[in-house]
Design an enzyme around this catalytic site. Structure first.
Site, PDB file in Angstrom:
ATOM      1  N   LYS A 120       0.831  -1.209   0.000  1.00 45.04           N
ATOM      2  CA  LYS A 120       0.000   0.000   0.000  1.00 45.04           C
ATOM      3  C   LYS A 120       0.868   1.262   0.000  1.00 45.04           C
ATOM      4  CE  LYS A 120      -2.859   0.602   3.616  1.00 45.04           C
ATOM      5  NZ  LYS A 120      -2.558   1.881   4.300  1.00 45.04           N
ATOM      6  N   SER A 121       1.884   1.286   0.844  1.00 40.47           N
ATOM      7  CA  SER A 121       2.735   2.485   0.945  1.00 40.47           C
ATOM      8  C   SER A 121       3.416   2.782  -0.387  1.00 40.47           C
ATOM      9  CB  SER A 121       3.811   2.268   2.010  1.00 40.47           C
ATOM     10  OG  SER A 121       3.224   2.127   3.272  1.00 40.47           O
TER      11      SER A 121
ATOM     12  N   SER B 181       6.686   9.015  12.332  1.00 39.91           N
ATOM     13  CA  SER B 181       5.669   8.874  11.293  1.00 39.91           C
ATOM     14  C   SER B 181       6.268   9.051   9.909  1.00 39.91           C
ATOM     15  CB  SER B 181       4.546   9.905  11.496  1.00 39.91           C
ATOM     16  OG  SER B 181       3.731   9.941  10.344  1.00 39.91           O
TER      17      SER B 181
ATOM     18  N   GLN C 266       4.534   9.090   7.299  1.00 39.37           N
ATOM     19  CA  GLN C 266       3.639   9.973   6.539  1.00 39.37           C
ATOM     20  C   GLN C 266       4.072  11.420   6.699  1.00 39.37           C
ATOM     21  OE1 GLN C 266      -0.353   9.096   7.782  1.00 39.37           O
ATOM     22  NE2 GLN C 266      -0.279   7.009   7.005  1.00 39.37           N
TER      23      GLN C 266
ATOM     24  N   ASP D 202       1.461  -1.258  11.815  1.00 42.05           N
ATOM     25  CA  ASP D 202       0.121  -1.706  11.403  1.00 42.05           C
ATOM     26  C   ASP D 202      -0.144  -3.162  11.785  1.00 42.05           C
ATOM     27  OD1 ASP D 202      -0.466   0.766  10.317  1.00 42.05           O
ATOM     28  OD2 ASP D 202       0.283   0.224   8.330  1.00 42.05           O
TER      29      ASP D 202
ATOM     30  N   LYS E  54      -4.979   5.621  14.505  1.00 43.39           N
ATOM     31  CA  LYS E  54      -5.000   5.002  13.170  1.00 43.39           C
ATOM     32  C   LYS E  54      -6.441   5.027  12.657  1.00 43.39           C
ATOM     33  CE  LYS E  54      -0.629   4.176  12.775  1.00 43.39           C
ATOM     34  NZ  LYS E  54       0.136   4.889  11.740  1.00 43.39           N
TER      35      LYS E  54
ATOM     36  N   ARG F 159      -6.829   1.392  17.703  1.00 45.76           N
ATOM     37  CA  ARG F 159      -6.544  -0.041  17.528  1.00 45.76           C
ATOM     38  C   ARG F 159      -6.187  -0.746  18.831  1.00 45.76           C
ATOM     39  NH1 ARG F 159      -3.603   0.126  11.568  1.00 45.76           N
ATOM     40  NH2 ARG F 159      -5.576   0.036  10.425  1.00 45.76           N
TER      41      ARG F 159
ATOM     42  N   ARG G 206      -7.998  -3.546   9.242  1.00 51.50           N
ATOM     43  CA  ARG G 206      -7.057  -4.468   9.899  1.00 51.50           C
ATOM     44  C   ARG G 206      -7.675  -5.113  11.148  1.00 51.50           C
ATOM     45  NH1 ARG G 206      -2.786  -3.744   6.645  1.00 51.50           N
ATOM     46  NH2 ARG G 206      -2.244  -1.597   6.124  1.00 51.50           N
TER      47      ARG G 206
HETATM   48  C1  S3P Z   1       2.369   4.657   6.208  1.00 52.16           C
HETATM   49  C2  S3P Z   1       2.886   4.983   7.424  1.00 52.16           C
HETATM   50  C3  S3P Z   1       2.286   4.548   8.711  1.00 52.16           C
HETATM   51  C4  S3P Z   1       1.306   3.392   8.514  1.00 52.16           C
HETATM   52  C5  S3P Z   1       0.403   3.591   7.337  1.00 52.16           C
HETATM   53  C6  S3P Z   1       1.209   3.758   6.073  1.00 52.16           C
HETATM   54  C7  S3P Z   1       3.016   5.195   4.999  1.00 52.16           C
HETATM   55  O1  S3P Z   1       1.607   5.645   9.271  1.00 52.16           O
HETATM   56  O2  S3P Z   1       0.534   3.212   9.682  1.00 52.16           O
HETATM   57  O3  S3P Z   1      -0.485   2.495   7.177  1.00 52.16           O
HETATM   58  O4  S3P Z   1       2.728   4.700   3.881  1.00 52.16           O
HETATM   59  O5  S3P Z   1       3.847   6.110   5.126  1.00 52.16           O
HETATM   60  P1  S3P Z   1       2.399   6.762  10.145  1.00 52.16           P
HETATM   61  O6  S3P Z   1       3.452   7.335   9.288  1.00 52.16           O
HETATM   62  O7  S3P Z   1       1.391   7.794  10.533  1.00 52.16           O
HETATM   63  O8  S3P Z   1       2.924   6.001  11.334  1.00 52.16           O
END
Ligand code: S3P
Length: 434
Positions: free
Chosen positions: A24-25, A162, A164, A314, A341, A345, A389
């Protein structure tokens, strides 16, 4: 979203070979970077889950050409200047936060919205640093409007681990004047850094006493490339744990991403005594990949080090299911992020396990699962609050518990793992409409 339910029941051993859906990422990042690169990017193995499809639609709305070929290969033709648009990221925090980063450096106005879950999730962690760079935001939760423009580079130490947030700042940094630097006290998944390099961007990564420093100079152009998306370890976790807890099972998941910043769950399961092996290790599109073979195992409880959390963030719900079968307690700490999340969770995992006869001690930033050393009773109706999840983890529990386990809102599984039920059925799992 349907109001239906799914029920998983024990139905004998699980056996076979499957391929996990695309990561996914990496899928989100390939569409976003392709959308601002010169020329065309081709993407094989893209995850066609609802979250990623929302990012594809968003990049289209922002002006990129995004198409799926009949062979399942996607092509993205980038545009140098994105256009103003209203975009809907659905359930996806990754989509929303990374898109904020990429639009921040363009002189456009973009309205970003999402579903009920995404509207509750914290965005100030991204709007704060992007605001320091010069972007303007109306609102600090979705729906919100971003006014992008000329940005200045910043140096920013992440207050929460994070990927993200790191990625949003780096994406904005591509169009900022000067050197953007993100310092992460705990390294998080590095797919943005790896993929930026594949698009021809220079990214410097150095480890120092105060953490990992990631730097890039603004004004660099991206050039379209070819990407093969490996299988998602966060999705592979479900059939693999199902095999570990179901007597007589042997399951192989092929082509799983084994980036060391994503493999904390596998490391933990091996510490618990899991018969889990990597075969056929190789490299695909600059990422380590392998096939994982899991056989039914007697597991024992462990303490998961808090600093492992970013590499398995995750995976705690599915780890908690394995921990319920283990002999002894499994302690998980450093998990404050799990409360923000797609759902809380920690709370939902604890409630779900309790409904199935397992005792869980919940803490503000962690939990302890009191393993039974045998199959839990099951029999619970698990409320998922629309969290994919949470749904999949409890269905896996139901495959090896004494009584069936039912989850609500199962349609949300399609956000990250379309075809989950049929993939599990191909291994012999009984997951049916309740
Ligand atoms: C992700 C980072 C994670 C993860 C998410 C995907 C990403 O979140 O939980 O499912 O693709 O960068 P955080 O960066 O907020 O921890």
């Amino acid at each position: 979203m349907s109001t239906g339910r799914l029920t998983a029941r024990a139905s004998g051993s699980l056996n076979g070979r499957v391929r996990a859906p695309g990561d996914k990422s990496i899928s989100h990042r390939s569409l976003i970077l392709g959308g601002v690169a010169r020329g065309t990017t081709t993407i094989s193995g893209l995850l066609e889950g609802a979250d990623v499809l929302a990012t594809a639609a968003a990049m289209r709305a922002l002006g990129a050409t995004v198409q799926r070929g009949d062979d399942g290969v996607w092509t993205v033709t980038g545009v140098p200047h994105l256009t103003s648009a209203a975009i809907d990221c659905g359930n996806s925090g990754t989509g929303a936060r990374l898109l904020m980063g990429i639009v921040a450096g363009h002189d456009i106005r973009v309205t970003i919205d999402g579903d009920a879950s995404l509207r509750t999730r914290p965005m100030a962690r991204v709007t704060g640093p992007l605001g320091e760079m010069g972007a303007r935001f109306e609102g600090d939760r979705l729906p919100m409007t971003v006014q992008g423009g000329s940005l200045r580079a910043i140096g920013y130490r992440l207050p929460v681990a994070s990927a993200q947030v790191k990625s949003a700042i780096l994406l904005a940094g591509l169009r900022a004047a000067g050197l953007t630097e993100v310092i992460e006290p705990e390294p998080t998944r590095d797919h943005t850094e790896r993929m930026l390099r594949a698009f021809g961007v220079e990214v410097a990564v150095t480890d120092a006493a105060d953490g990992r420093h990631v730097r890039l100079m603004g004004g660099q152009d991206l050039t379209g490339t070819t990407i093969t998306v490996p299988g998602d370890p966060s999705s592979a976790a479900f059939p693999l744990v199902a095999a570990l807890i179901t007597p007589g099972s042997e399951v192989t998941v092929e082509g799983v991403l084994l980036n060391p910043l994503r493999t904390g769950l596998f490391e933990t399961l091996v510490e618990m005594g899991a018969d889990l092996k990597v075969i056929n290790a190789r490299e695909i599109s600059g990422e380590p990949v392998g096939d994982l073979v899991a056989r039914h195992s007697r597991l024992r409880g462990v303490s998961v080090p808090a600093d492992r959390a970013p590499s398995m963030i995750d995976e705690y719900p599915i780890l908690a299911m394995a921990a319920a079968f283990a002999e002894g307690d499994t302690h998980m700490d450093g998990l404050a992020e799990l409360r923000v999340k797609e759902s809380d969770r920690i709370a939902l995992t604890a409630r779900g396990l309790e409904a199935c006869g397992v005792t869980v001690d919940e803490r503000p930033d962690g939990m302890t699962v009191h393993g039974l050393g045998r199959a839990p009773a099951g029999g619970g109706l698990v409320h998922t609050h629309g969290d994919h999840r949470i749904a999949m983890a409890h269905l896996v529990l139901g495959l090896a518990s004494t009584a069936p386990v039912t989850v609500d809102e199962p349609d949300m599984i399609a956000t990250s793992f379309p075809g989950f039920v049929s993939l599990m059925a191909s291994l012999g799992a009984a997951v049916t409409d309740a």
